[in-house]
Design an enzyme around this catalytic site. Structure first.
Site, PDB file in Angstrom:
ATOM      1  CD  GLN A 104       9.276  15.144  18.820  1.00 42.24           C
ATOM      2  OE1 GLN A 104       9.672  16.282  19.093  1.00 42.24           O
ATOM      3  NE2 GLN A 104       8.263  14.575  19.453  1.00 42.24           N
ATOM      4  CB  VAL A 106      18.546  10.330  18.184  1.00 38.10           C
ATOM      5  CG1 VAL A 106      18.059  11.646  17.598  1.00 38.10           C
ATOM      6  CG2 VAL A 106      18.985  10.522  19.630  1.00 38.10           C
ATOM      7  CG  HIS A 122      14.738  15.364  15.916  1.00 37.11           C
ATOM      8  ND1 HIS A 122      13.985  15.429  17.069  1.00 37.11           N
ATOM      9  CD2 HIS A 122      14.207  16.286  15.076  1.00 37.11           C
ATOM     10  CE1 HIS A 122      13.062  16.372  16.942  1.00 37.11           C
ATOM     11  NE2 HIS A 122      13.166  16.904  15.741  1.00 37.11           N
ATOM     12  CB  CYS A 152      38.729  11.157   4.812  1.00 40.48           C
ATOM     13  SG  CYS A 152      37.796  12.353   5.796  1.00 40.48           S
ATOM     14  N   GLY A 189       4.207  10.398  24.196  1.00 43.11           N
ATOM     15  CA  GLY A 189       5.440  10.689  24.934  1.00 43.11           C
ATOM     16  C   GLY A 189       6.230  11.860  24.408  1.00 43.11           C
ATOM     17  CG  ASN A 215       2.702  13.191  28.019  1.00 48.57           C
ATOM     18  OD1 ASN A 215       3.023  13.073  29.205  1.00 48.57           O
ATOM     19  ND2 ASN A 215       3.399  13.909  27.161  1.00 48.57           N
ATOM     20  N   PRO A 216       1.497  10.959  30.602  1.00 53.77           N
ATOM     21  CG  PRO A 216       2.967   9.760  31.971  1.00 53.77           C
ATOM     22  CD  PRO A 216       2.801  10.292  30.587  1.00 53.77           C
ATOM     23  CB  ALA A 233       3.816   5.031  26.115  1.00 54.11           C
TER      24      ALA A 233
HETATM   25  C1  BV8 Z   1      14.923  24.109  13.092  1.00 54.24           C
HETATM   26  C2  BV8 Z   1      18.282  15.402  18.330  1.00 54.24           C
HETATM   27  C3  BV8 Z   1      15.281  25.725  11.412  1.00 54.24           C
HETATM   28  C4  BV8 Z   1      19.528  15.733  19.064  1.00 54.24           C
HETATM   29  C5  BV8 Z   1      16.623  17.083  18.921  1.00 54.24           C
HETATM   30  C6  BV8 Z   1      14.249  29.755  19.572  1.00 54.24           C
HETATM   31  C7  BV8 Z   1      15.607  29.749  19.389  1.00 54.24           C
HETATM   32  C8  BV8 Z   1      16.246  28.799  18.592  1.00 54.24           C
HETATM   33  C9  BV8 Z   1      15.500  27.818  17.933  1.00 54.24           C
HETATM   34  C10 BV8 Z   1      14.140  27.846  18.138  1.00 54.24           C
HETATM   35  C11 BV8 Z   1      13.505  28.789  18.927  1.00 54.24           C
HETATM   36  N1  BV8 Z   1      12.174  28.528  18.923  1.00 54.24           N
HETATM   37  C12 BV8 Z   1      11.941  27.454  18.156  1.00 54.24           C
HETATM   38  C13 BV8 Z   1      13.125  27.056  17.670  1.00 54.24           C
HETATM   39  C14 BV8 Z   1      13.316  25.934  16.773  1.00 54.24           C
HETATM   40  C15 BV8 Z   1      13.861  24.753  17.571  1.00 54.24           C
HETATM   41  C16 BV8 Z   1      12.928  24.419  18.717  1.00 54.24           C
HETATM   42  O1  BV8 Z   1      11.847  23.908  18.490  1.00 54.24           O
HETATM   43  N2  BV8 Z   1      13.359  24.709  19.957  1.00 54.24           N
HETATM   44  C17 BV8 Z   1      12.524  24.418  21.115  1.00 54.24           C
HETATM   45  C18 BV8 Z   1      13.384  23.929  22.276  1.00 54.24           C
HETATM   46  C19 BV8 Z   1      11.749  25.685  21.456  1.00 54.24           C
HETATM   47  N3  BV8 Z   1      13.876  23.681  16.623  1.00 54.24           N
HETATM   48  C20 BV8 Z   1      14.986  23.471  15.913  1.00 54.24           C
HETATM   49  O2  BV8 Z   1      16.025  24.077  16.083  1.00 54.24           O
HETATM   50  C21 BV8 Z   1      14.847  22.436  14.804  1.00 54.24           C
HETATM   51  N4  BV8 Z   1      15.407  22.981  13.611  1.00 54.24           N
HETATM   52  O3  BV8 Z   1      13.989  24.700  13.523  1.00 54.24           O
HETATM   53  O4  BV8 Z   1      15.659  24.503  12.009  1.00 54.24           O
HETATM   54  C22 BV8 Z   1      15.985  25.748  10.116  1.00 54.24           C
HETATM   55  C23 BV8 Z   1      15.239  25.587   8.949  1.00 54.24           C
HETATM   56  C24 BV8 Z   1      15.896  25.632   7.744  1.00 54.24           C
HETATM   57  C25 BV8 Z   1      17.295  25.809   7.697  1.00 54.24           C
HETATM   58  C26 BV8 Z   1      18.023  25.910   8.894  1.00 54.24           C
HETATM   59  C27 BV8 Z   1      17.374  25.890  10.118  1.00 54.24           C
HETATM   60  C28 BV8 Z   1      15.645  21.202  15.160  1.00 54.24           C
HETATM   61  C29 BV8 Z   1      15.016  20.545  16.373  1.00 54.24           C
HETATM   62  C30 BV8 Z   1      15.688  19.187  16.594  1.00 54.24           C
HETATM   63  C31 BV8 Z   1      16.594  19.252  17.802  1.00 54.24           C
HETATM   64  N5  BV8 Z   1      17.128  17.905  18.056  1.00 54.24           N
HETATM   65  N6  BV8 Z   1      17.137  15.854  19.101  1.00 54.24           N
HETATM   66  C32 BV8 Z   1      19.678  14.879  20.290  1.00 54.24           C
HETATM   67  O5  BV8 Z   1      18.751  14.113  20.633  1.00 54.24           O
HETATM   68  O6  BV8 Z   1      20.741  14.985  20.905  1.00 54.24           O
HETATM   69  S1  BV8 Z   1      15.260  17.543  19.803  1.00 54.24           S
HETATM   70  C33 BV8 Z   1      15.075  16.578  21.185  1.00 54.24           C
HETATM   71  O7  BV8 Z   1      13.872  17.039  21.777  1.00 54.24           O
HETATM   72  C34 BV8 Z   1      14.847  15.104  20.966  1.00 54.24           C
HETATM   73  O8  BV8 Z   1      14.754  14.701  19.650  1.00 54.24           O
HETATM   74  C35 BV8 Z   1      13.490  14.891  21.660  1.00 54.24           C
HETATM   75  O9  BV8 Z   1      12.824  13.797  21.228  1.00 54.24           O
HETATM   76  C36 BV8 Z   1      12.886  16.162  21.271  1.00 54.24           C
HETATM   77  C37 BV8 Z   1      11.574  16.605  21.733  1.00 54.24           C
HETATM   78  O10 BV8 Z   1      11.450  16.379  23.074  1.00 54.24           O
HETATM   79  P1  BV8 Z   1      10.426  15.237  23.493  1.00 54.24           P
HETATM   80  O11 BV8 Z   1      10.650  14.025  22.643  1.00 54.24           O
HETATM   81  O12 BV8 Z   1       9.059  15.804  23.483  1.00 54.24           O
HETATM   82  O13 BV8 Z   1      10.950  14.890  24.929  1.00 54.24           O
HETATM   83  P2  BV8 Z   1      10.662  15.680  26.290  1.00 54.24           P
HETATM   84  O14 BV8 Z   1      11.630  15.183  27.304  1.00 54.24           O
HETATM   85  O15 BV8 Z   1      10.544  17.137  26.017  1.00 54.24           O
HETATM   86  O16 BV8 Z   1       9.180  15.191  26.689  1.00 54.24           O
HETATM   87  C38 BV8 Z   1       8.960  13.848  27.057  1.00 54.24           C
HETATM   88  C39 BV8 Z   1       7.472  13.710  27.267  1.00 54.24           C
HETATM   89  O17 BV8 Z   1       7.200  12.352  27.566  1.00 54.24           O
HETATM   90  C40 BV8 Z   1       6.951  14.534  28.435  1.00 54.24           C
HETATM   91  O18 BV8 Z   1       5.775  15.218  28.031  1.00 54.24           O
HETATM   92  C41 BV8 Z   1       6.607  13.488  29.507  1.00 54.24           C
HETATM   93  O19 BV8 Z   1       5.454  13.845  30.250  1.00 54.24           O
HETATM   94  C42 BV8 Z   1       6.298  12.281  28.647  1.00 54.24           C
HETATM   95  N7  BV8 Z   1       6.529  10.993  29.303  1.00 54.24           N
HETATM   96  C43 BV8 Z   1       7.420  10.698  30.288  1.00 54.24           C
HETATM   97  N8  BV8 Z   1       7.310   9.383  30.606  1.00 54.24           N
HETATM   98  C44 BV8 Z   1       6.343   8.857  29.787  1.00 54.24           C
HETATM   99  C45 BV8 Z   1       5.847   9.876  28.961  1.00 54.24           C
HETATM  100  N9  BV8 Z   1       4.879   9.672  28.041  1.00 54.24           N
HETATM  101  C46 BV8 Z   1       4.376   8.422  27.947  1.00 54.24           C
HETATM  102  N10 BV8 Z   1       4.807   7.378  28.694  1.00 54.24           N
HETATM  103  C47 BV8 Z   1       5.780   7.567  29.626  1.00 54.24           C
HETATM  104  N11 BV8 Z   1       6.197   6.523  30.389  1.00 54.24           N
HETATM  105 ZN    ZN Z   2      35.678  11.532   6.039  1.00 55.14          ZN
END
Ligand code: BV8
Ligand code: ZN
Length: 243
Positions: A104, A106, A122, A152, A189, A215-216, A233
């Site tokens: 996930q 980028v 993503h 462009c 993670g 995941n911690p 990790a």
């Molecule tokens: C879609 C790129 C439909 C950009 C990202 C309500 C309203 C509106 C939308 C929605 C809704 N409910 C659901 C949705 C859909 C929405 C969604 O899921 N929202 C969530 C917030 C509820 N999803 C979308 O909108 C997706 N598109 O559904 O489109 C559609 C279909 C057809 C036609 C048109 C439309 C698009 C989702 C993609 C969004 N873009 N990133 C950017 O990065 O700027 S998402 C972003 O969150 C990142 O990619 C990130 O990777 C991702 C997920 O988060 P995590 O990776 O899990 O990171 P997080 O910080 O949350 O967690 C980290 C974890 O690591 C923790 O658990 C922590 O404990 C652990 N950790 C910490 N340290 C360590 C560790 N683990 C191991 N070792 C360590 N040392």
């Molecule tokens: Zn262009």
């Protein structure tokens, strides 16, 4: 501290018999490289959350603010390297030739570490896409001129998937296929809240795969796991693969 030795033995045993292991990774695998996670402590920028900035509406409303957010993240990323967790997965791919990493993230750190097969659900923060001609290019300017323009004359956007945007069809299809075919999935993670990425773990489980979460913290998808390893990790994966 969990008794890791028996956990490691069990996972190694399952891995040895795996036909096609798959990894699903999230921001947590890059945490030990110094990259703030989305929902962790460093997840805010100017007191705003990614969910408020990584959207087409935010870009429409204020492209300069959104580009300042991405420029900030690119500056952070320009100074970081892959960590032992990324390199442990490179080692795993030497053992399992078609190991697929579905990320996930980028940040491009899996590829930078040398992982051969990475599906970027993503997009990638180091690519731009022109709103005018659609051209996609790699751009490593740090800082980047804000707002960046295409040859462009069109406005450039980051080539990442924003909330509310569809994931690249070919990439999500390949990820679904991997989840349907795998017999072993590491889930590393990720907080398991963003869809459709988070559905890949239950999907693999439904096809009979053995799931290991690293995941911690517990997550909403911990309940579908066969093994939950509450470790970092960057500490557990190198130990598991023996590097
Ligand atoms: C879609 C790129 C439909 C950009 C990202 C309500 C309203 C509106 C939308 C929605 C809704 N409910 C659901 C949705 C859909 C929405 C969604 O899921 N929202 C969530 C917030 C509820 N999803 C979308 O909108 C997706 N598109 O559904 O489109 C559609 C279909 C057809 C036609 C048109 C439309 C698009 C989702 C993609 C969004 N873009 N990133 C950017 O990065 O700027 S998402 C972003 O969150 C990142 O990619 C990130 O990777 C991702 C997920 O988060 P995590 O990776 O899990 O990171 P997080 O910080 O949350 O967690 C980290 C974890 O690591 C923790 O658990 C922590 O404990 C652990 N950790 C910490 N340290 C360590 C560790 N683990 C191991 N070792 C360590 N040392
Ligand atoms: Zn262009």
């Amino acid at each position: 501290m969990q008794d890791l030795s028996s956990t490691i033995e069990e996972i190694r045993g399952r891995l040895e018999n795996s036909r096609m292991p798959v990894v699903l990774s999230g921001a947590g695998i890059s945490a030990e490289s110094g990259v703030p996670t989305f929902r962790g402590a460093g997840g805010l920028w100017k007191n705003m959350r990614a969910e408020d900035l990584a959207t087409p509406e935010a870009f429409e409303r204020d492209p300069v603010l959104v580009w300042e957010f991405y420029d900030y993240r690119r500056r952070v990323l320009a100074g970081v390297r892959p960590n032992p967790a990324h390199y442990a997965l490179v080692r795993l791919a030497e053992r399992f030739k078609d190991l697929t990493i579905i990320t996930q993230n980028v940040d491009g750190l899996h590829s930078l570490a040398g992982s051969p097969k990475v599906l970027e659900l993503h997009g990638n923060i180091w690519r731009t896409r022109c709103l005018g001609c659609g051209r996609v290019e790699e751009n490593r300017d740090v800082p980047i001129t804000i707002p960046p323009r295409c040859a462009c004359g069109g406005m450039l956007r980051p080539d990442v998937v924003w909330f509310g945007e569809a994931l690249p069809a070919d990439v999500i299809e390949a990820a679904f296929e991997a989840a349907d075919r795998t017999d072993f999935m590491f889930v590393v993670g990720t907080s398991g809240v963003v869809q459709p990425a988070a559905s890949l773990a239950p999907r693999a489980k439904a096809n009979g795969a053995y799931l290991v979460e690293i995941n911690p913290d517990a997550t909403p998808i911990s309940t579908v796991m066969d093994v939950v390893v509450k470790e970092k990790a960057g500490e557990f994966l190198p130990r598991l693969v023996g590097i």
